[in-house]
Design a protein around this motif. Structure first.
Motif: not given
Length: 494
Positions: A308-311, A337-341
């Protein structure tokens, strides 16, 4: 390396079996000249993970060779499209093979370096002529995806942008104090004697706007702000716990979500709140190791915290993404866990967890998070390329497979499979359940018989006797009658 005859034959056999060409392969039946539409595929393969253009096969005829293929004309026309129609020029590796007595030409297109993307068709321009491969077709890249590819040409600085409406009062005084204390210890030569405002300016927490007023940067607000979502409502974490394996599944009562939350605040607090949301929705089993009980959760908490910290640290913070949160989706069998970019710089999926490879899309935010502690005293990020190694180590220690990464231009995700219950855990869970039944009956009636326990638990008398004898050996229970008595009952040991 050139495509080998064996590789080509295996590919043709696979396409014949499936009935269509595949994501990494595009078949053309043209016998003499490469058609103009190969430019889209050249772009798509170059912007993706590469692929083969195979000339001289007919898809509609079951991937059989076409007759009278003119290898020289094909080579010339392919070279013309690659050199004259594409920007940057495409440099395929061309090889000629024989299949069932007929020549087949293969153009192996390699993925371009990040700094050379996007590859596009000159005539259409960058924003209309850049493609990516999806399935067995070519999809035009969105403006957002093209802008992210262009970000790879230089170090993005979106996290250093001034937040125009924010003021110094929007920063958390406790987090500011912790940051300054840490920097004055670790980097004493640079910060020990500096006044707070000057130190925070050098750390890119604050900057002067066009009128000379000190205001938080985006990095400063995200890392140290009291409520960054006042200015960026969707720079948060969206958490959802679903009852099944898909978002469309519902409970027997028609409930679509078991739990959901919008997690806000600065990055350190969002991470802690996300871990709390996951923890309240996951099972924690138990194993017995020797004389001790060991709790074993569905997912290792340290691995999730790192992910989560990395995201949050490495997500895209360009203005186009300000409406997109980090997502945590929890299902009955997995957590994503999904993040934009997508991945940034020289980092690829193959490099994750290896040789401490690191590249920071948001270098100012990353630096701040290295010096900001959680409530337990640990720091939010190391930013040394060890984050994914920590995740893999935690999963390995829990005897679980590593997460499955997925990287596209527009997003990056990590998929964690839920831990399977072990035979030892099942046995321990059964023991705990039986013990609870026995203690519950004792609380109600003071003593128990094996028949009463068997009736309430659904277990056989032999199984009940085994559990009761174990509790006697542990000095938890004692018999009320001499051994062998037909009126035997049991009570708590005095």
């Amino acid at each position: 390396m050139d495509v080998t005859q064996e590789q080509l034959q295996e590919t043709i056999d696979l396409m014949r079996k499936i009935g269509v060409d595949l994501q990494k392969y595009e078949v053309k039946s043209t016998p003499k000249e490469a058609s103009k539409d190969i430019a889209k595929t050249l772009s798509a393969f170059s912007n993706g993970s590469g692929g083969w253009l195979i000339f001289g096969l007919s898809e509609k005829d079951g991937f059989t060779p076409v007759k009278d293929i003119d290898i020289k004309s094909l080579q010339d026309s392919i070279a013309n499209v690659c050199n004259e129609k594409m920007h940057p020029p495409v440099r395929p590796i061309i090889s000629v093979h024989e299949v069932e007595g007929h020549p087949i030409l293969v153009a192996d297109i390699k993925e371009m370096r990040p700094m050379d993307k996007p590859c596009y068709v000159k005539q259409s321009g960058m924003y209309d002529g850049a493609f990516i491969r999806t399935g067995d077709g070519d999809r035009r890249l969105s403006h957002y995806e093209i802008d992210r590819l262009n970000d790879e040409h230089r170090q993005p600085r979106y996290d250093r942008d001034i937040v125009e409406d924010a003021t110094m009062e929007d920063l958390d005084s406790g987090l500011l104090a912790a940051l300054l204390q840490r920097e004055r210890i670790v980097h004493a030569r640079n910060f020990a004697q500096l006044p707070d405002e000057e130190a925070l300016t050098k750390l890119n927490v604050i900057k002067r706007d066009a009128h000379g007023i000190l205001r938080p940067t985006l990095a400063g607000l995200l890392a140290l702000g009291e409520f960054p979502q006042q200015f960026f409502p969707r720079l948060n974490i969206s958490f959802a716990c679903y009852p099944g394996t898909n978002k469309s599944d519902v409970t027997e009562m028609g409930q679509r979500l078991i739990d959901s939350a919008t997690l806000v605040g600065s990055v350190p607090f969002m991470i802690e709140d996300a871990i709390a949301a996951i923890d309240r929705n996951m099972r924690t089993g138990a194993l017995i190791e020797g004389a001790f009980r060991k709790d074993v959760p569905d997912y290792p908490i340290i691995a999730l915290r790192e992910a989560i910290a990395n995201a949050l640290m490495h997500r895209d913070y360009s203005p186009q993404s300000h409406g997109t949160p980090v997502q945590i989706d929890m299902y009955i069998d997995r957590l994503e866990i999904l993040n934009p970019g997508g991945l940034f710089g020289n980092v690829t999926i193959d490099m994750l967890g290896k040789d401490c490879v690191s590249a920071s899309r948001n270098q100012f935010l990353a630096h701040l998070l290295e010096s900001i502690p959680y409530s337990d005293g640990q720091f939010v990020a190391e930013n040394r390329g060890t984050g994914y190694q920590t995740i893999e180590a935690q999963m390995s220690d829990a005897l679980m497979p590593p997460p499955t990464p997925r990287d596209t231009i527009g997003f990056f995700s990590l998929l964690f499979q839920k831990r399977h219950i072990t035979p030892d855990e099942r046995r321990f869970s059964s023991q705990e359940s039986m013990r609870a039944i026995i203690l519950g009956l004792l609380e109600d009636q003071g003593s128990i018989s094996t028949g009463e326990v068997a009736k309430h638990s659904g277990k056989s008398k032999a199984t009940v006797v085994k559990y009761i004898n174990g509790m006697i050996d542990a000095n938890i229970l004692e018999p009320t009658q001499p051994k062998g008595s037909t009126k035997q009952r049991y009570r708590l040991s005095h």
